[in-house]
Scaffold this active site. Structure first.
Site, short mmCIF file in Angstrom:
data_model
loop_
_atom_site.label_atom_id
_atom_site.label_comp_id
_atom_site.label_asym_id
_atom_site.label_seq_id
_atom_site.Cartn_x
_atom_site.Cartn_y
_atom_site.Cartn_z
N THR A 185 0.79 -1.23 0.00
CA THR A 185 0.00 0.00 0.00
C THR A 185 0.83 1.29 0.00
O THR A 185 1.95 1.32 0.52
CB THR A 185 -0.91 -0.01 1.26
OG1 THR A 185 -1.54 1.25 1.40
CG2 THR A 185 -0.11 -0.27 2.53
N TYR A 228 -2.14 0.33 10.41
CA TYR A 228 -2.31 -0.41 9.15
C TYR A 228 -1.03 -0.31 8.30
O TYR A 228 -0.50 -1.32 7.84
CB TYR A 228 -3.51 0.16 8.37
CG TYR A 228 -3.60 -0.35 6.95
CD1 TYR A 228 -3.91 -1.68 6.69
CD2 TYR A 228 -3.36 0.50 5.88
CE1 TYR A 228 -3.98 -2.15 5.38
CE2 TYR A 228 -3.43 0.03 4.57
CZ TYR A 228 -3.74 -1.29 4.33
OH TYR A 228 -3.80 -1.74 3.03
N LYS A 272 1.51 -3.36 7.23
CA LYS A 272 1.78 -3.71 5.82
C LYS A 272 3.28 -3.64 5.53
O LYS A 272 3.82 -4.47 4.80
CB LYS A 272 1.01 -2.79 4.88
CG LYS A 272 -0.50 -2.97 4.92
CD LYS A 272 -0.97 -4.33 4.42
CE LYS A 272 -0.75 -4.53 2.95
NZ LYS A 272 -1.31 -5.84 2.50
N1 LIG Z 1 -8.31 -1.18 -0.44
C1 LIG Z 1 -7.27 -0.45 -0.77
O1 LIG Z 1 -7.37 0.73 -1.09
C2 LIG Z 1 -5.88 -1.07 -0.77
C3 LIG Z 1 -4.79 -0.26 -1.15
C4 LIG Z 1 -3.51 -0.83 -1.18
C5 LIG Z 1 -3.34 -2.15 -0.84
N2 LIG Z 1 -4.42 -2.91 -0.44
C6 LIG Z 1 -4.18 -4.30 -0.07
O2 LIG Z 1 -4.96 -5.15 -0.89
C7 LIG Z 1 -5.36 -6.31 -0.16
C8 LIG Z 1 -6.86 -6.46 -0.23
O3 LIG Z 1 -7.44 -5.32 0.35
P1 LIG Z 1 -8.97 -4.96 0.17
O4 LIG Z 1 -9.14 -3.54 0.52
O5 LIG Z 1 -9.44 -5.45 -1.17
O6 LIG Z 1 -9.61 -5.80 1.33
P2 LIG Z 1 -11.07 -6.36 1.47
O7 LIG Z 1 -12.03 -5.63 0.58
O8 LIG Z 1 -11.32 -6.43 2.92
O9 LIG Z 1 -10.93 -7.79 0.88
C9 LIG Z 1 -10.16 -8.74 1.54
C10 LIG Z 1 -10.39 -10.09 0.89
O10 LIG Z 1 -9.66 -11.06 1.66
C11 LIG Z 1 -10.54 -12.09 2.04
N3 LIG Z 1 -10.16 -12.53 3.36
C12 LIG Z 1 -10.07 -11.80 4.50
N4 LIG Z 1 -9.71 -12.57 5.54
C13 LIG Z 1 -9.54 -13.81 5.04
C14 LIG Z 1 -9.16 -15.04 5.61
N5 LIG Z 1 -8.86 -15.15 6.90
N6 LIG Z 1 -9.08 -16.11 4.79
C15 LIG Z 1 -9.39 -15.99 3.47
N7 LIG Z 1 -9.74 -14.86 2.88
C16 LIG Z 1 -9.83 -13.78 3.65
C17 LIG Z 1 -11.92 -11.49 2.05
O11 LIG Z 1 -12.85 -12.50 1.84
P3 LIG Z 1 -14.45 -12.26 2.01
O12 LIG Z 1 -14.88 -11.44 0.85
O13 LIG Z 1 -14.97 -13.64 1.99
O14 LIG Z 1 -14.60 -11.56 3.33
C18 LIG Z 1 -11.84 -10.52 0.88
O15 LIG Z 1 -12.11 -11.17 -0.36
C19 LIG Z 1 -4.84 -6.11 1.26
O16 LIG Z 1 -3.60 -6.78 1.38
C20 LIG Z 1 -4.62 -4.61 1.36
O17 LIG Z 1 -3.64 -4.26 2.30
C21 LIG Z 1 -5.67 -2.40 -0.43
#
Ligand SMILES: NC(=O)c1ccc[n+]([C@@H]2O[C@H](COP(=O)([O-])OP(=O)(O)OC[C@H]3O[C@@H](n4cnc5c(N)ncnc54)[C@H](OP(=O)(O)O)[C@@H]3O)[C@@H](O)[C@H]2O)c1
Length: 208
Positions: A27, A51, A55
């Site tokens: 991130t 957070y 990360k």
């Molecule tokens: N969102 C952002 O702006 C952003 C920016 C930079 C980096 N990131 C990174 O991208 C990644 C995803 O982020 P996100 O925002 O897309 O998160 P999110 O919307 O919360 O999605 C997380 C995903 O992981 C799954 N998950 C969570 N806990 C789990 C577990 N214990 N076992 C299996 N699957 C699990 C969830 O499944 P369910 O759908 O079944 O709950 C969901 O599909 C993270 O590493 C985050 O740090 C995100």
């Protein structure tokens, strides 16, 4: 910490043992946002939030394992499903008389499908490894992002710009979240489309 810092280290150790490639997403929040220009991979991280710290520890655990890895730092991710800024703004604009959105944090809204496409283009390249920034082209503020969402959806709910200190948030967010994607382009010839065209594409699916 378990999910963001410790688990990636365990995955990396297993990848090392198996000779597998680990692909990991990190991130813009590893930076403190005080830089005046886009952040490069070699800029020193300095997270403001738990957070961001978690990360960064995940990145460090992967690097320390010496497995073959690709870490892609991305930002402001949204898509047609799940919980994200695009869907939150569309819902709020239909329910509230006006919206107030932060106008002093800058970044590149990046669609999950553009990240998936770019990742799929890098994966077949032999020996691809390392840390890369991977965000949409261009930049905007959360306010600019919200305005463009509503314009594309032809929703007339007014959006008012506010400062970060007028928005109640538990965690501090960086002012400048813009990442420089030159390394990704140079190494693999891969760059993501501009944030506005990505948004149009995703909104085409959402509003269908
Ligand atoms: N969102 C952002 O702006 C952003 C920016 C930079 C980096 N990131 C990174 O991208 C990644 C995803 O982020 P996100 O925002 O897309 O998160 P999110 O919307 O919360 O999605 C997380 C995903 O992981 C799954 N998950 C969570 N806990 C789990 C577990 N214990 N076992 C299996 N699957 C699990 C969830 O499944 P369910 O759908 O079944 O709950 C969901 O599909 C993270 O590493 C985050 O740090 C995100």
């Amino acid at each position: 910490m378990q999910v963001n810092a410790i688990a990636p280290g365990i995955l990396a150790e297993e990848a090392k043992r198996l000779g597998a490639l680990l692909v990991h997403y990190s991130t813009d929040y590893v930076f403190d946002g005080s830089k005046k220009s886009p952040y490069k991979e070699e800029d020193a991280p300095k997270p403001l939030s738990v957070y961001g710290r978690s990360k960064l520890e995940g990145e460090q655990a992967i690097a320390a394992s010496k497995c073959r890895y690709l870490i892609f730092r991305t930002s402001w991710v949204y898509g047609s499903r799940g919980r994200n800024f695009l869907l939150t703004i569309l819902k709020a604009a239909r329910e509230k008389p006006e919206l107030r959105v932060v106008d002093d944090q800058f970044g590149a809204p990046t669609s999950s499908s553009a990240i998936a496409d770019a990742t799929a283009r890098v994966l077949p390249l032999r020996a691809a490894q390392g840390l890369y920034h991977m965000t949409a082209g261009g930049q905007t503020s959360w306010f600019g992002f919200a305005q463009t969402i509503l314009r594309n959806a032809a929703i007339s709910t007014p959006v008012l710009p506010i400062r970060s200190d007028q928005y109640p948030a538990k965690a501090t967010r960086p002012r400048n979240s813009v990442l420089d994607n030159a390394r990704l382009k140079q190494a693999f010839g891969v760059s993501l489309p501009g944030w506005e065209s990505q948004l149009e594409q995703v909104m085409g699916q959402v509003l269908r």
